[in-house]
Design a protein around this motif. Structure first.
Motif, PDB file in Angstrom:
ATOM      1  N   CYS A   1     114.247  26.065 115.202  1.00 53.27           N
ATOM      2  CA  CYS A   1     115.319  25.541 114.351  1.00 53.27           C
ATOM      3  C   CYS A   1     116.632  26.307 114.542  1.00 53.27           C
ATOM      4  O   CYS A   1     117.710  25.704 114.498  1.00 53.27           O
ATOM      5  CB  CYS A   1     114.913  25.603 112.882  1.00 53.27           C
ATOM      6  SG  CYS A   1     113.569  24.488 112.432  1.00 53.27           S
ATOM      7  N   HIS A   2     116.541  27.609 114.751  1.00 53.00           N
ATOM      8  CA  HIS A   2     117.746  28.438 114.762  1.00 53.00           C
ATOM      9  C   HIS A   2     118.273  28.731 116.161  1.00 53.00           C
ATOM     10  O   HIS A   2     119.202  29.527 116.312  1.00 53.00           O
ATOM     11  CB  HIS A   2     117.488  29.738 113.999  1.00 53.00           C
ATOM     12  CG  HIS A   2     117.236  29.518 112.543  1.00 53.00           C
ATOM     13  ND1 HIS A   2     118.241  29.224 111.655  1.00 53.00           N
ATOM     14  CD2 HIS A   2     116.079  29.509 111.822  1.00 53.00           C
ATOM     15  CE1 HIS A   2     117.735  29.066 110.439  1.00 53.00           C
ATOM     16  NE2 HIS A   2     116.421  29.230 110.514  1.00 53.00           N
TER      17      HIS A   2
ATOM     18  N   THR B   1     121.074  37.385 121.429  1.00 55.30           N
ATOM     19  CA  THR B   1     121.764  36.115 121.642  1.00 55.30           C
ATOM     20  C   THR B   1     122.086  35.448 120.310  1.00 55.30           C
ATOM     21  O   THR B   1     121.401  35.655 119.308  1.00 55.30           O
ATOM     22  CB  THR B   1     120.887  35.191 122.500  1.00 55.30           C
ATOM     23  OG1 THR B   1     120.527  35.879 123.703  1.00 55.30           O
ATOM     24  CG2 THR B   1     121.616  33.910 122.862  1.00 55.30           C
ATOM     25  N   ALA B   2     123.110  34.628 120.305  1.00 54.12           N
ATOM     26  CA  ALA B   2     123.566  33.966 119.082  1.00 54.12           C
ATOM     27  C   ALA B   2     122.469  33.110 118.467  1.00 54.12           C
ATOM     28  O   ALA B   2     121.656  32.506 119.167  1.00 54.12           O
ATOM     29  CB  ALA B   2     124.789  33.103 119.383  1.00 54.12           C
ATOM     30  N   ILE B   3     122.452  33.078 117.137  1.00 55.43           N
ATOM     31  CA  ILE B   3     121.567  32.188 116.396  1.00 55.43           C
ATOM     32  C   ILE B   3     122.438  31.259 115.555  1.00 55.43           C
ATOM     33  O   ILE B   3     123.627  31.511 115.337  1.00 55.43           O
ATOM     34  CB  ILE B   3     120.555  32.963 115.521  1.00 55.43           C
ATOM     35  CG1 ILE B   3     121.257  33.971 114.616  1.00 55.43           C
ATOM     36  CG2 ILE B   3     119.539  33.669 116.398  1.00 55.43           C
ATOM     37  CD1 ILE B   3     121.542  33.510 113.247  1.00 55.43           C
TER      38      ILE B   3
ATOM     39  N   HIS C   1     121.385  40.251 116.199  1.00 58.69           N
ATOM     40  CA  HIS C   1     122.146  39.171 116.818  1.00 58.69           C
ATOM     41  C   HIS C   1     123.615  39.576 116.945  1.00 58.69           C
ATOM     42  O   HIS C   1     124.197  40.149 116.016  1.00 58.69           O
ATOM     43  CB  HIS C   1     122.073  37.894 115.970  1.00 58.69           C
ATOM     44  CG  HIS C   1     120.715  37.620 115.401  1.00 58.69           C
ATOM     45  ND1 HIS C   1     119.634  37.311 116.176  1.00 58.69           N
ATOM     46  CD2 HIS C   1     120.272  37.616 114.121  1.00 58.69           C
ATOM     47  CE1 HIS C   1     118.583  37.123 115.402  1.00 58.69           C
ATOM     48  NE2 HIS C   1     118.940  37.306 114.155  1.00 58.69           N
ATOM     49  N   ALA C   2     124.205  39.239 118.056  1.00 54.32           N
ATOM     50  CA  ALA C   2     125.624  39.540 118.236  1.00 54.32           C
ATOM     51  C   ALA C   2     126.491  38.610 117.406  1.00 54.32           C
ATOM     52  O   ALA C   2     127.541  39.012 116.896  1.00 54.32           O
ATOM     53  CB  ALA C   2     125.997  39.439 119.714  1.00 54.32           C
ATOM     54  N   THR C   3     126.057  37.356 117.271  1.00 54.26           N
ATOM     55  CA  THR C   3     126.813  36.384 116.482  1.00 54.26           C
ATOM     56  C   THR C   3     125.854  35.450 115.761  1.00 54.26           C
ATOM     57  O   THR C   3     124.708  35.253 116.181  1.00 54.26           O
ATOM     58  CB  THR C   3     127.745  35.531 117.372  1.00 54.26           C
ATOM     59  OG1 THR C   3     126.953  34.838 118.345  1.00 54.26           O
ATOM     60  CG2 THR C   3     128.781  36.393 118.070  1.00 54.26           C
ATOM     61  N   ALA C   4     126.345  34.881 114.667  1.00 53.54           N
ATOM     62  CA  ALA C   4     125.632  33.826 113.942  1.00 53.54           C
ATOM     63  C   ALA C   4     126.624  32.693 113.731  1.00 53.54           C
ATOM     64  O   ALA C   4     127.659  32.881 113.088  1.00 53.54           O
ATOM     65  CB  ALA C   4     125.097  34.336 112.611  1.00 53.54           C
ATOM     66  N   GLU C   5     126.311  31.541 114.282  1.00 48.17           N
ATOM     67  CA  GLU C   5     127.240  30.421 114.243  1.00 48.17           C
ATOM     68  C   GLU C   5     126.740  29.353 113.273  1.00 48.17           C
ATOM     69  O   GLU C   5     125.533  29.156 113.118  1.00 48.17           O
ATOM     70  CB  GLU C   5     127.411  29.825 115.642  1.00 48.17           C
ATOM     71  CG  GLU C   5     127.935  30.821 116.659  1.00 48.17           C
ATOM     72  CD  GLU C   5     128.089  30.208 118.034  1.00 48.17           C
ATOM     73  OE1 GLU C   5     128.096  28.957 118.121  1.00 48.17           O
ATOM     74  OE2 GLU C   5     128.197  30.969 119.016  1.00 48.17           O
TER      75      GLU C   5
ATOM     76  N   PRO D   1     123.014  27.748 108.496  1.00 47.89           N
ATOM     77  CA  PRO D   1     123.781  26.804 107.674  1.00 47.89           C
ATOM     78  C   PRO D   1     125.150  27.307 107.243  1.00 47.89           C
ATOM     79  O   PRO D   1     126.003  26.512 106.856  1.00 47.89           O
ATOM     80  CB  PRO D   1     122.872  26.595 106.459  1.00 47.89           C
ATOM     81  CG  PRO D   1     122.096  27.871 106.359  1.00 47.89           C
ATOM     82  CD  PRO D   1     121.879  28.330 107.759  1.00 47.89           C
ATOM     83  N   SER D   2     125.379  28.643 107.295  1.00 44.78           N
ATOM     84  CA  SER D   2     126.617  29.167 106.700  1.00 44.78           C
ATOM     85  C   SER D   2     127.473  30.002 107.636  1.00 44.78           C
ATOM     86  O   SER D   2     128.499  30.533 107.221  1.00 44.78           O
ATOM     87  CB  SER D   2     126.272  30.004 105.459  1.00 44.78           C
ATOM     88  OG  SER D   2     125.393  31.064 105.795  1.00 44.78           O
ATOM     89  N   GLY D   3     127.084  30.161 108.880  1.00 45.84           N
ATOM     90  CA  GLY D   3     127.915  30.930 109.792  1.00 45.84           C
ATOM     91  C   GLY D   3     127.623  32.416 109.747  1.00 45.84           C
ATOM     92  O   GLY D   3     126.613  32.863 109.196  1.00 45.84           O
ATOM     93  N   GLY D   4     128.552  33.224 110.309  1.00 48.37           N
ATOM     94  CA  GLY D   4     128.279  34.641 110.514  1.00 48.37           C
ATOM     95  C   GLY D   4     129.091  35.598 109.684  1.00 48.37           C
ATOM     96  O   GLY D   4     129.272  36.759 110.084  1.00 48.37           O
ATOM     97  N   GLY D   5     129.593  35.171 108.525  1.00 48.51           N
ATOM     98  CA  GLY D   5     130.409  36.065 107.713  1.00 48.51           C
ATOM     99  C   GLY D   5     129.683  37.328 107.300  1.00 48.51           C
ATOM    100  O   GLY D   5     130.195  38.448 107.474  1.00 48.51           O
ATOM    101  N   GLU D   6     128.473  37.198 106.768  1.00 46.87           N
ATOM    102  CA  GLU D   6     127.719  38.368 106.320  1.00 46.87           C
ATOM    103  C   GLU D   6     127.242  39.199 107.501  1.00 46.87           C
ATOM    104  O   GLU D   6     127.206  40.432 107.429  1.00 46.87           O
ATOM    105  CB  GLU D   6     126.531  37.924 105.464  1.00 46.87           C
ATOM    106  CG  GLU D   6     125.671  39.051 104.918  1.00 46.87           C
ATOM    107  CD  GLU D   6     126.432  39.995 103.990  1.00 46.87           C
ATOM    108  OE1 GLU D   6     125.886  41.067 103.665  1.00 46.87           O
ATOM    109  OE2 GLU D   6     127.569  39.664 103.578  1.00 46.87           O
TER     110      GLU D   6
END
Length: 756
Positions: free
Chosen positions: A290-291, A313-315, A348-352, A318-323
């Protein structure tokens, strides 16, 4: 097509043996050999199909003698000889299995592969057992049924060392040969290759066990869910292999690609045992399914492309990578690192943000299943789109990932992660359990998924741990004999106690899952009170409503053709004798419908009053009309049916032409009424009669196990084991009772008495 094998790649077919019941304790498979594709000719096929095996052996033995006198037919790169007449000698010296000169038994190599003769029926290239071939249906690494004799094989393997067809010890020298040394070296090389492949696969698709370090809550919920069980189910595995066997492999990866996207993206065989799959593949609908999806594929029946990459790697969420960015900006507090070459906790380096994760259409990628010939197997998402819930903006996630299983009552609040024991900021949390009607029937060391269980033993080793005998409990360990032999690695008492501690927690989690399953079923079904229409000496008539109180979809939904939701009805007389039964089971555990083997064989009567919401598969025979069938493979119209894309729109017919479903589910906010009558013979005793009605949920009918048992079950489970555990897992969702007084008069007699 990933995991697909075409018909000309099949070197064997599984033949299913029917039995009148499931009392057997082992699974038996039969392999029917077929001619190599390079040797096929008209005469060869005729010989293969109709000549006895002994004649075929005679042909092989006599090929050298007949080569100069018999006509030949050139086929591909070989020559197949067909003598005009064949006589079987009764002389022992001419025995087909004896060498004429030495009168010694021929080895299997001498019988099938005569290197001196270029006209052999089976050559090295197309022998039935070619170790180097790539076209085998079930290879050594993915054979569900055959025991390779290794120490890792489960105790319940089909062929044990004692009863194997070929005793390896009788054919080998007592001393270690050069070949054995080479074989041992090859095993070491293979082991190293497997380890490299495991590391490579983890770098492509991280395991949920890796995610558990920072997401313990989500992991704990998911690990006991049906998403986590999707690939481990031995019933599903046997069913998809059976369907491929019946359809000449043209079903391909249609089933498994919904249950195991990681394995299909990795190119694993659709026939491989779970014991031989990569750990992430065994996790079914795992975290990355899913992610690591960043495209809205829509209704594609589970064919999803996953984004590859290791933990860094990026995952997608539902809300992005602010936290996540806040955590990365505080490396001192969380001790994290996004650099593979630097020390620190991997993250993770990023959460999109991927908005589709919050939409019902994301669920529809797998929960709306249509075969390429137009056959609609599952329609949960399609049902949902037509409901009040969809119109009101309620999503699948609202009901199935909230605080209450099956109801849209909001979400929990809390940290999405605990990085090094430090929680992140509070936010809305989704529940990753997804309660449904299915349940586990496999060894508790294999499921639920457990980081501790994985670290302690392999799956094969867990299968050897006899938890039912009490291993690892004080009662067992204090009384076990000193010379009792345990398999590796359980010969040490500390290991058995460690395993028991893990299993005790596993049992607690399975019980929690059972309670959540019952919770969602209670929200999906309701029973009205029992209404007694009449009760006198001529009989008792009563009825009850089964209600779907939900706005979201019909019940049962999903794979409704195998969902057993039925009423178990019992009426007892004043002295406690049972005078009426409906919804009771035959000795196999089936209800007494038309698919019960005992009903089919005439040993038990058909339950004409049975209330069952299970959808039925309907197939169209060659001569017209329709009939019910356990599997939706229309063998009525073809002995070896092929699944092909439909050439004409099914909307013209309103259904696929070969098979369809007869849905018996209850629509949203709908109901069905079950009516019953006990005749006068059952109410011969005046007094108070008791009526008890239970609504029972069972994930599959036992007759399905009979239909698919021919290919065997993973983990060396027998049909009897499968059936018993399926029946044991059934739950009573609701129960209603009432009593009614019956006197000695009929209704007509009472009217006459009143008139007088």
């Amino acid at each position: 097509m990933t995991g697909f094998r075409s018909i000309d790649q099949l070197n064997s077919k599984i033949i299913r043996a029917k039995t009148p019941d499931l009392s057997m304790n082992t699974t038996i498979s039969y392999k029917k050999p077929v001619l190599g594709k390079k040797r096929v000719c008209v005469l060869g096929i005729a010989l293969y199909l109709f000549a006895p095996a002994v004649i075929a052996a005679q042909l092989i033995a006599d090929t050298q003698q007949t080569a100069d006198t018999q006509p030949s037919h050139q086929v591909s790169s070989g020559t197949f000889w067909l003598p005009s007449t064949i006589q079987l000698s009764q002389n022992s010296s001419d025995d087909l299995l004896l060498d004429e000169e030495e009168d010694e038994t021929l080895s299997s190599d001498e019988l099938l592969l005569d290197e001196s003769d270029g006209g052999d029926l089976l050559t090295d290239e197309d022998s039935l057992l070619d170790d180097g071939g790539q076209d085998d249906l079930l290879t050594e690494s993915d054979d569900l049924l055959l025991d390779d004799g290794s120490e890792d094989s489960g105790e319940g393997d089909l062929l044990s060392d004692e009863d194997s067809l070929l005793d390896g010890e009788s054919l080998a020298d007592e001393s270690e040969t050069t070949d054995e040394v080479a074989e041992a070296a090859g095993e070491e090389t293979l082991s190293a290759a497997e380890q490299h492949e495991a590391l490579f696969a983890e770098s492509r698709y991280p395991s949920a066990n890796t995610c558990a370090a920072c997401h313990p809550k989500q992991y704990r919920e998911w690990s006991v869910s049906q998403h986590a069980y999707a690939q481990l189910s031995p019933v599903y595995m046997a069913m998809q292999i059976t369907i491929n066997s019946l359809t000449s492999a043209t079903n391909g990866d249609f089933c498994i690609r919904c249950h195991n996207q990681v394995g299909m993206n990795m190119g694993e065989s659709i026939y491989a045992s779970n014991l031989d799959r990569h750990p992430t593949s065994r996790e079914g609908i795992t975290c990355v399914v899913c992610h690591r999806v960043n495209k809205n594929y829509g209704k594609v029946s589970g064919r999803l492309a996953l984004e590859e990459g290791d933990l860094y790697t990026a995952i997608y969420g539902p809300s992005g990578g602010g936290e996540l960015n806040r955590v990365l900006d505080s490396p001192g507090e969380y001790q994290v690192s996004t650099d593979r070459d630097q020390p620190g906790r991997a993250i993770h380096a990023t959460a999109e943000q991927f908005f589709a994760l919050t939409e019902p259409a994301f669920c529809g990628s797998c929960h709306d299943v249509t075969l390429l010939n137009g056959f609609r197997l599952e329609e949960a998402f399609t049902e949902f789109k037509q409901t009040k819930a969809a119109a009101a903006g309620i999503s699948c996630q609202d009901c199935h990932m909230g605080v209450t299983q099956g109801l849209a009552e909001g979400y929990e609040m809390g940290p999405a992660a605990e990085v090094g024991g430090v929680p992140t900021a509070s936010r809305r949390l989704t529940n990753h359990f997804f309660a449904g009607p299915d349940y586990s029937i496999i060894h508790p060391g294999l499921f639920p998924h457990s980081v501790e269980a994985t670290a302690l033993a392999t799956q094969r080793e867990w299968l050897k741990f006899d938890y039912e005998a009490g291993w690892g409990t004080d009662e067992f360990e204090d009384s076990v004999a000193d010379d009792h032999e345990f398999p590796e690695p359980w010969q040490w008492v500390d290991a058995r106690y460690d395993a028991r501690a893990i299993l005790d927690e596993q049992f607690e989690r399975l019980e929690w899952a059972r309670e959540k399953r019952l919770e969602v079923l209670k929200h999906g079904f309701e029973l009205s009170d029992i209404r007694v229409r009449s009760a006198d000496a001529s009989g008792i008539s009563f009825e009850i409503d089964v209600i779907n109180p939900m706005d979201g979809h019909g019940v049962p939904t999903g794979f409704d053709a195998e969902r057993l939701i039925f009423l178990d009805v019992t009426v007892t007389d004043p002295v406690g004798n049972v005078v009426y039964r409906s919804g009771d089971r035959d000795p196999n555990g089936d209800v007494r419908d038309s698919h019960s083997l005992y009903v089919h064989n005439g040993e038990l009567p058909l339950d004409k009053d049975l209330f069952n919401l299970q959808t039925k598969f309907i197939v169209r025979p060659v001569r017209g009309a329709e009939r019910e069938q356990v599997l939706a493979v229309n063998t009525s119209s073809a002995a070896l049916p092929f699944i092909r894309p439909e050439t004409r729109a099914t909307t013209i017919y309103g259904r696929p032409r070969g098979a369809r479903k007869h849905k018996q589910t209850i629509e949203p906010n709908g109901s069905r009424t079950a009516q019953y009558r006990v005749n006068g013979q059952g109410v011969s005793v005046p007094g108070e009669y008791s009526i008890d009605i239970k609504l029972v949920s069972q994930m599959i009918p036992v007759n399905l196990i009979d239909a698919i048992k021919g290919v065997g079950f993973d983990y060396s489970m027998s049909p009897k084991q499968i059936a018993d555990r399926v029946v044991d897992g059934a739950v009573v969702v609701w129960e209603k009772t009432t009593t009614v007084m019956v006197d000695s008069q009929t209704a007509d007699e009472a009217k006459i008495a009143t008139a007088d």
